[in-house]
Scaffold this motif. Structure first.
Motif, PDB file in Angstrom:
ATOM      1  N   GLU A  94       0.795  -1.228   0.000  1.00 45.69           N
ATOM      2  CA  GLU A  94       0.000   0.000   0.000  1.00 45.69           C
ATOM      3  C   GLU A  94       0.824   1.273   0.000  1.00 45.69           C
ATOM      4  O   GLU A  94       0.278   2.357  -0.217  1.00 45.69           O
ATOM      5  N   GLY A  95       2.132   1.196   0.250  1.00 48.86           N
ATOM      6  CA  GLY A  95       2.933   2.412   0.385  1.00 48.86           C
ATOM      7  C   GLY A  95       2.455   3.199   1.590  1.00 48.86           C
ATOM      8  O   GLY A  95       2.236   2.652   2.668  1.00 48.86           O
ATOM      9  N   GLY A  96       2.279   4.506   1.429  1.00 47.18           N
ATOM     10  CA  GLY A  96       1.747   5.322   2.519  1.00 47.18           C
ATOM     11  C   GLY A  96       0.261   5.048   2.702  1.00 47.18           C
ATOM     12  O   GLY A  96      -0.541   5.281   1.789  1.00 47.18           O
ATOM     13  N   LEU A  97      -0.111   4.561   3.884  1.00 52.92           N
ATOM     14  CA  LEU A  97      -1.487   4.117   4.137  1.00 52.92           C
ATOM     15  C   LEU A  97      -2.043   4.782   5.384  1.00 52.92           C
ATOM     16  O   LEU A  97      -1.393   4.823   6.423  1.00 52.92           O
ATOM     17  N   VAL A  98      -3.284   5.267   5.272  1.00 54.77           N
ATOM     18  CA  VAL A  98      -4.031   5.797   6.419  1.00 54.77           C
ATOM     19  C   VAL A  98      -5.385   5.110   6.461  1.00 54.77           C
ATOM     20  O   VAL A  98      -6.056   4.959   5.422  1.00 54.77           O
ATOM     21  N   LEU A  99      -5.803   4.677   7.659  1.00 54.53           N
ATOM     22  CA  LEU A  99      -7.139   4.144   7.886  1.00 54.53           C
ATOM     23  C   LEU A  99      -7.890   5.107   8.798  1.00 54.53           C
ATOM     24  O   LEU A  99      -7.345   5.557   9.805  1.00 54.53           O
ATOM     25  N   VAL A 100      -9.148   5.410   8.458  1.00 54.65           N
ATOM     26  CA  VAL A 100      -9.985   6.310   9.251  1.00 54.65           C
ATOM     27  C   VAL A 100     -11.264   5.577   9.632  1.00 54.65           C
ATOM     28  O   VAL A 100     -11.961   5.027   8.771  1.00 54.65           O
ATOM     29  N   ASP A 101     -11.575   5.559  10.936  1.00 54.84           N
ATOM     30  CA  ASP A 101     -12.787   4.935  11.468  1.00 54.84           C
ATOM     31  C   ASP A 101     -13.881   5.992  11.550  1.00 54.84           C
ATOM     32  O   ASP A 101     -13.736   7.005  12.233  1.00 54.84           O
ATOM     33  N   HIS A 102     -15.006   5.722  10.855  1.00 58.19           N
ATOM     34  CA  HIS A 102     -16.140   6.651  10.854  1.00 58.19           C
ATOM     35  C   HIS A 102     -17.265   6.198  11.784  1.00 58.19           C
ATOM     36  O   HIS A 102     -18.313   6.827  11.837  1.00 58.19           O
ATOM     37  N   GLY A 103     -17.032   5.129  12.527  1.00 56.89           N
ATOM     38  CA  GLY A 103     -18.006   4.659  13.498  1.00 56.89           C
ATOM     39  C   GLY A 103     -18.618   3.323  13.127  1.00 56.89           C
ATOM     40  O   GLY A 103     -18.850   3.025  11.957  1.00 56.89           O
ATOM     41  N   GLN A 104     -18.843   2.481  14.151  1.00 60.32           N
ATOM     42  CA  GLN A 104     -19.528   1.198  13.994  1.00 60.32           C
ATOM     43  C   GLN A 104     -18.823   0.247  13.028  1.00 60.32           C
ATOM     44  O   GLN A 104     -19.448  -0.579  12.375  1.00 60.32           O
ATOM     45  N   GLY A 105     -17.516   0.390  12.927  1.00 61.30           N
ATOM     46  CA  GLY A 105     -16.755  -0.502  12.062  1.00 61.30           C
ATOM     47  C   GLY A 105     -16.669  -0.076  10.620  1.00 61.30           C
ATOM     48  O   GLY A 105     -16.181  -0.844   9.777  1.00 61.30           O
ATOM     49  N   LEU A 106     -17.122   1.128  10.283  1.00 63.29           N
ATOM     50  CA  LEU A 106     -16.986   1.637   8.917  1.00 63.29           C
ATOM     51  C   LEU A 106     -15.631   2.328   8.794  1.00 63.29           C
ATOM     52  O   LEU A 106     -15.410   3.393   9.371  1.00 63.29           O
ATOM     53  N   ILE A 107     -14.721   1.721   8.042  1.00 63.53           N
ATOM     54  CA  ILE A 107     -13.339   2.190   7.921  1.00 63.53           C
ATOM     55  C   ILE A 107     -13.049   2.546   6.468  1.00 63.53           C
ATOM     56  O   ILE A 107     -13.357   1.774   5.562  1.00 63.53           O
TER      57      ILE A 107
END
Length: 277
Positions: A208-221
């Motif tokens: 993935e190279g540079g990777l960011v994960l963002v959690d928007h609530g209730q397991g929606l990433i």
């Protein structure tokens, strides 16, 4: 020309084929969203009610009574949603439309990013990175930031690979592409399409190279791949429009673009469908 308009012109047979936002309401259970493979259901019911999907308890409504259910690429033709609050309950059965998924051929990738690695050092690195991503995708913050829909994370893009495409990498069939590729020049800003919390920020993963994960609530990433520079840290709370990073071509990529992905628990979703919700 706006990015939304450009997506309609250049992308997006898939977006139009998904049809309009659907909604069904009955008593204490309102459901809306994209009832199609790769789509989603947004529900409103009693605050903190348990939500059952085909008989399995999968999530809990927020304090405002909102909840999200994802529909993956292989979703069945119908789904039952049941909510339970003490002795009160309500249920609905929805029909799910089939998606249409193209074939995508990509050549010229470094063999090490396509083939099973023989180097034990590289294999150990990949395994460590899988553990990091698994932990990030397991995040479950108590929020319903999906409630207002999403905006595009970059501007001036063209869709170079649609979500759900069957990938042929260097001539070899691979798993479907669970992202949408938004081609833009390197260095372009990537912005949060909705509020959320950064649960993973890694600048140099093998694939993935540079990777960011963002959690928007209730397991929606949501996931943002191939970045040349990260502008966030793990644990940081974001508002819509906040800077996440910069477009690049790190990891398994042959040109500058943002690969934008979305998961709800263990289900891969098409993030473009939430833009239009």
């Amino acid at each position: 020309m706006t990015a939304d308009r450009r997506a309609v012109l250049l992308g997006a047979g898939a977006l139009l084929a998904a049809g309009p936002v659907l909604a069904q309401s009955e008593g204490d259970l309102d459901l809306s969203g994209r009832f199609v493979q790769g789509g989603h259901i947004i529900g409103r019911t009693w605050p903190r009610a348990l939500v059952f999907v085909d008989g399995e308890s999968l999530t809990t409504a927020s304090a405002a009574g909102l909840f999200m259910v994802g529909l993956d690429r292989e979703a069945a033709g119908s789904i039952e949603i049941r909510v339970q609050d003490g002795r009160r309950s309500a249920r609905r059965t929805l029909e799910i439309s089939p998606g249409t998924f193209p074939t995508s051929r990509i050549n010229g990738l470094p063999p090490a990013t396509v083939e099973v690695p023989a180097d034990p050092v590289l294999l150990a690195r990949i395994q460590r990175e899988v553990a990091l991503k698994t932990e990030g995708f397991a995040s479950r913050i108590d929020a319903d930031h999906f409630r207002d829909g999403f905006v595009w994370p970059v501007e001036g893009f063209r869709i170079s690979s649609r979500w759900g495409a069957q990938r042929i990498l260097n001539g070899t069939p691979a798993r479907p592409h669970y992202g949408v590729d938004l081609a833009v020049p390197a260095g372009m800003p990537i912005r949060a399409p909705a509020a959320g919390r950064v649960v993973l920020a890694q600048p140099d993963l093998h694939f993935e190279g540079g990777l960011v994960l963002v959690d928007h609530g209730q397991g929606l990433i949501t996931a943002y791949l191939h970045q040349s520079r990260l502008e966030v840290r793990e644990g940081q709370d974001l508002m819509r429009g906040d800077l996440i990073g910069r477009v690049g071509m790190t990891g398994r990529a042959t040109g500058p673009h943002l690969c934008w992905r979305m998961k709800w628990r263990d289900r891969n979703l098409d993030p473009t469908l939430l833009v239009r919700t």
